[in-house]
Design an enzyme around this catalytic site. Structure first.
Site, mmCIF file in Angstrom:
data_model
loop_
_atom_site.group_PDB
_atom_site.id
_atom_site.type_symbol
_atom_site.label_atom_id
_atom_site.label_comp_id
_atom_site.label_asym_id
_atom_site.label_seq_id
_atom_site.Cartn_x
_atom_site.Cartn_y
_atom_site.Cartn_z
ATOM 1 N N GLU A 48 -1.117 -3.918 -3.933
ATOM 2 C CA GLU A 48 0.202 -3.860 -4.565
ATOM 3 C C GLU A 48 0.529 -5.281 -4.989
ATOM 4 O O GLU A 48 0.608 -6.174 -4.158
ATOM 5 C CB GLU A 48 1.255 -3.363 -3.571
ATOM 6 C CG GLU A 48 2.609 -3.258 -4.230
ATOM 7 C CD GLU A 48 3.784 -3.192 -3.260
ATOM 8 O OE1 GLU A 48 4.813 -2.661 -3.652
ATOM 9 O OE2 GLU A 48 3.666 -3.680 -2.126
ATOM 10 N N HIS A 56 7.091 5.446 -5.286
ATOM 11 C CA HIS A 56 8.217 5.634 -4.358
ATOM 12 C C HIS A 56 9.202 4.461 -4.376
ATOM 13 O O HIS A 56 10.246 4.540 -3.734
ATOM 14 C CB HIS A 56 7.657 5.814 -2.942
ATOM 15 C CG HIS A 56 7.011 4.557 -2.441
ATOM 16 N ND1 HIS A 56 5.840 4.070 -2.993
ATOM 17 C CD2 HIS A 56 7.390 3.665 -1.511
ATOM 18 C CE1 HIS A 56 5.530 2.938 -2.400
ATOM 19 N NE2 HIS A 56 6.439 2.672 -1.502
ATOM 20 N N ASP A 57 8.868 3.379 -5.065
ATOM 21 C CA ASP A 57 9.775 2.223 -5.138
ATOM 22 C C ASP A 57 10.563 2.190 -6.438
ATOM 23 O O ASP A 57 11.256 1.201 -6.724
ATOM 24 C CB ASP A 57 8.976 0.914 -5.020
ATOM 25 C CG ASP A 57 8.456 0.694 -3.618
ATOM 26 O OD1 ASP A 57 9.083 1.188 -2.664
ATOM 27 O OD2 ASP A 57 7.407 0.027 -3.466
ATOM 28 N N ASP A 79 -0.357 -2.934 1.056
ATOM 29 C CA ASP A 79 1.081 -3.083 0.803
ATOM 30 C C ASP A 79 1.503 -4.550 0.842
ATOM 31 O O ASP A 79 1.227 -5.251 1.822
ATOM 32 C CB ASP A 79 1.837 -2.310 1.893
ATOM 33 C CG ASP A 79 3.334 -2.443 1.757
ATOM 34 O OD1 ASP A 79 3.876 -1.844 0.816
ATOM 35 O OD2 ASP A 79 3.950 -3.148 2.573
ATOM 36 N N ASP A 123 -2.067 3.847 3.094
ATOM 37 C CA ASP A 123 -1.348 2.590 2.957
ATOM 38 C C ASP A 123 -1.731 1.674 4.116
ATOM 39 O O ASP A 123 -1.816 2.131 5.257
ATOM 40 C CB ASP A 123 0.161 2.876 3.050
ATOM 41 C CG ASP A 123 0.911 2.372 1.849
ATOM 42 O OD1 ASP A 123 0.924 1.150 1.658
ATOM 43 O OD2 ASP A 123 1.490 3.203 1.119
HETATM 44 C C1 GLC Z 1 6.116 -2.323 -0.565
HETATM 45 C C2 GLC Z 1 6.392 -0.842 -0.449
HETATM 46 C C3 GLC Z 1 7.871 -0.648 -0.228
HETATM 47 C C4 GLC Z 1 8.264 -1.345 1.056
HETATM 48 C C5 GLC Z 1 7.847 -2.812 1.027
HETATM 49 C C6 GLC Z 1 7.910 -3.430 2.400
HETATM 50 O O1 GLC Z 1 6.716 -2.873 -1.679
HETATM 51 O O2 GLC Z 1 5.924 -0.170 -1.571
HETATM 52 O O3 GLC Z 1 8.230 0.709 -0.177
HETATM 53 O O4 GLC Z 1 9.644 -1.239 1.245
HETATM 54 O O5 GLC Z 1 6.506 -2.969 0.598
HETATM 55 O O6 GLC Z 1 6.877 -2.935 3.184
#
Ligand code: GLC
Length: 581
Positions: free
Chosen positions: A291, A357-358, A237, A135
């Site tokens: 992402e 994980h989200d 991310d 990440d």
């Molecule tokens: C992304 C990650 C998430 C995190 C957010 C802030 O969406 O997947 O888990 O809380 O970024 O970094």
């Protein structure tokens, strides 16, 4: 000499195989030869397994998963048949957002171990033919990063412009929405210099100023540091939010309901990605995935169009966002996946996923986690993800069909935005029972409970007190039990992964949606070089009819999630079948 080396190699291979095949049932692997396929890339053939390190395996009894824990499970990971791992952030972090708040990008979080552990992990993966994607969290850092400490110390500090500051004598800056802040205000006042700083996420996650070339070059150096260590890719991310109009104009009232329209893919974002590609990505054999894919097809295309030299792939949220507490429409799901597939049919590439994980657990959101249907629906969903065009991503635990934890009390939750939202409702007299009910189904902590290894205390995850409660169903749903059951979700997952690896048409082949208006059955073909598969998936808990117009009486059934597969034109509840035509 040659003979001696050969014998030695044979011995090592034999011993190595004997060592893990006694524990993990695996089938011989025949990765298909895809050399002649145009546009062939290793990252298109990647089958990505996502590891949430905090919850995977604890080696030292502190209740938190760690790198040594992952190392101890490498043979299991290999036995799944996957060839790539994406690991959530493992850098030093005060853990406001479980590692998505990085305080040192070149060090390992104490809870997770040391750099020496990381080196062993990478080596262990590479020895097993598994690539590692890390990440890259650079839309923001932690407020405990040295850059931010410097930046906030004075208005003239050389690091001041590493972040976005607004001097208070100019008045309050225009409203910006924060996803995680307790008041959803993205501007935080800091008295040290009488100024506000910007944080799209929590107060402890200040946004980096990508308009500053020094920030960009720091990030490229960090990327080179990890690429030089030999990692195989980066997941960017929240990167779609990185570029900003630093005059901070006012946005229309209520913009936060569609904040992505105002935050994603702004300003010079594509230029920064092209620069990143030139400075780093093009110099290493690494894959890159964003992402978020912006707000339109053009955005998505521009990100991943190979002629533009930005990234390899992105993932959009339209698919994963469909599942709602009251259920979801299969027609909508088909529409989203067909649309994205057509957008990248001739150029570009996408990621295929329905969980991470989200999100709450895959089987609880998109399948059916009742005892009767958990296993067939989890297998059906695995069949879907592994037979679509694009690079599949599978989240750890979903290969067992792990389910939502379904916490009922706020004390069970650990996720910062959830705790903030609760406190906000408490202070404003909001509807707390309604909130808790909804969170039982949607909260991301549902998918962050410890991996269920066996039926011993704490599901074999830790000998200490787990940082978050183990799902109560671990005595029945766990890896050890599924290992011993040839019909388990886990053993089915291995079969469908193997099928994908052996059949390039499942990676590169044309996708054609059939029986489009069928609200129960998702049917499609994949074809390449004269070979054609038909995939039939019943998304419902009742038998369902389908009409694809294809005669399967002479077709060969390659895989079915029922021991007694149905033929004809009806599928059993959550039945999944892959036919070779
Ligand atoms: C992304 C990650 C998430 C995190 C957010 C802030 O969406 O997947 O888990 O809380 O970024 O970094």
């Amino acid at each position: 000499m040659i003979k001696k080396n050969y014998l030695l190699l044979l011995l090592i291979v034999t011993l190595g195989c004997a060592q893990w095949s006694c524990k993990y049932k695996t089938t011989a692997e025949h990765a298909a030869n895809t050399d002649s396929i145009p546009g062939k890339k290793w990252w298109k053939e990647a089958i990505v397994y996502q590891i949430y390190p905090r919850s995977f395996k604890d080696s030292d009894g502190d209740g938190i998963g760690d790198l040594k824990g992952i190392i101890s499970k490498l043979d299991y990971i290999k036995s799944l048949g996957i060839n790539t791992v994406w690991i959530n952030p493992i850098y030093s972090s005060p853990n406001d957002d479980n590692g998505y708040d990085v305080s040192d990008y070149r060090n390992i979080m104490k809870d997770f171990g040391t750099m020496a552990d990381f080196d062993s992990l990478l080596k262990g993966m590479h020895e097993r033919g598994i690539k590692l994607v890390m990440d890259l969290v650079v839309n923001h850092s932690s407020d405990e990063h040295e850059w931010f400490k410097q930046s906030r110390s004075s208005r003239t500090n050389p690091y001041r412009n590493y972040y976005h500051w607004w001097n208070a004598e100019k008045g309050k800056p225009s409203y910006r929405f924060s996803l995680f802040d307790i008041n959803h205000d993205a501007w935080m006042y800091d008295s040290t210099t009488n100024a506000y700083y910007l944080h799209y996420f929590s107060r402890k996650q200040p946004d980096l100023n990508w308009e500053n070339p020094k920030v960009r070059s720091e990030v490229y150096d960090i990327m080179k540091f990890w690429a030089d260590k030999g990692i195989d890719g980066f997941r960017l991310d929240a990167f779609q939010f990185a570029a900003k109009d630093t005059t901070f104009p006012a946005f229309p009232k209520g913009f936060e309901k569609h904040f992505s329209l105002y935050y994603a893919m702004q300003g010079n974002l594509h230029k920064y990605l092209q620069e990143m590609n030139k400075e780093v990505l093009s110099k290493y054999n690494v894959m890159s995935v964003a992402e978020g894919a912006g707000n339109s097809f053009e955005d998505a295309h521009d990100l991943v169009d190979s002629n533009r030299h930005e990234l390899n792939m992105a993932y959009a949220f339209d698919g994963v966002d469909i599942a709602k507490p009251g259920g979801y429409s299969l027609l909508k799901l088909k529409e989203v996946f067909a649309r994205w597939d057509s957008a990248f049919a001739s150029n570009g590439w996408l990621s295929i996923f329905l969980a991470n994980h989200d999100q709450a657990r895959l089987v609880s959101r998109f399948g059916n986690d009742s005892p009767e249907f958990r296993a067939p629906s989890a297998k059906m969903l695995a069949t879907f993800i592994m037979t679509m065009r694009g690079t599949p991503y599978y989240y750890n635990g979903d290969e067992l069909g792990m389910t939502n934890a379904g916490f009922t009390k706020i004390e069970d939750y650990r996720d910062m935005p959830t705790l903030n939202e609760y406190r906000h409702l408490e202070s404003t007299g909001g509807d707390i029972p309604k909130f808790l009910k909804e969170k039982q189904f949607t909260d991301r902590d549902n998918a962050r409970t410890p991996f269920q290894w066996d039926s011993t205390a704490n599901a074999g995850f830790t000998t200490g007190i787990p940082w978050i409660e183990v799902n109560k169903n671990y005595k029945t749903i766990n890896e050890a039990a599924e290992e011993n059951n040839p019909n388990s979700v886990l053993n089915y997952f291995r079969k469908i992964v193997k099928l994908r690896k052996e059949n390039p048409l499942l990676v590169y082949g044309k996708y054609t949606l059939l029986d489009k208006d069928n609200d129960d059955v998702y049917a499609y073909t994949r074809e390449l070089d004269g070979k054609k598969f038909l995939i039939l998936l019943n998304f419902k808990s009742k038998p369902a009819a389908f009409n694809t117009g294809i005669d399967i009486s002479k077709a060969k059934l390659l895989l079915d999630n029922y021991s007694k597969p149905s033929d004809g034109n009806t599928l059993q509840p959550y039945e999944a079948a892959v036919w070779e035509l």
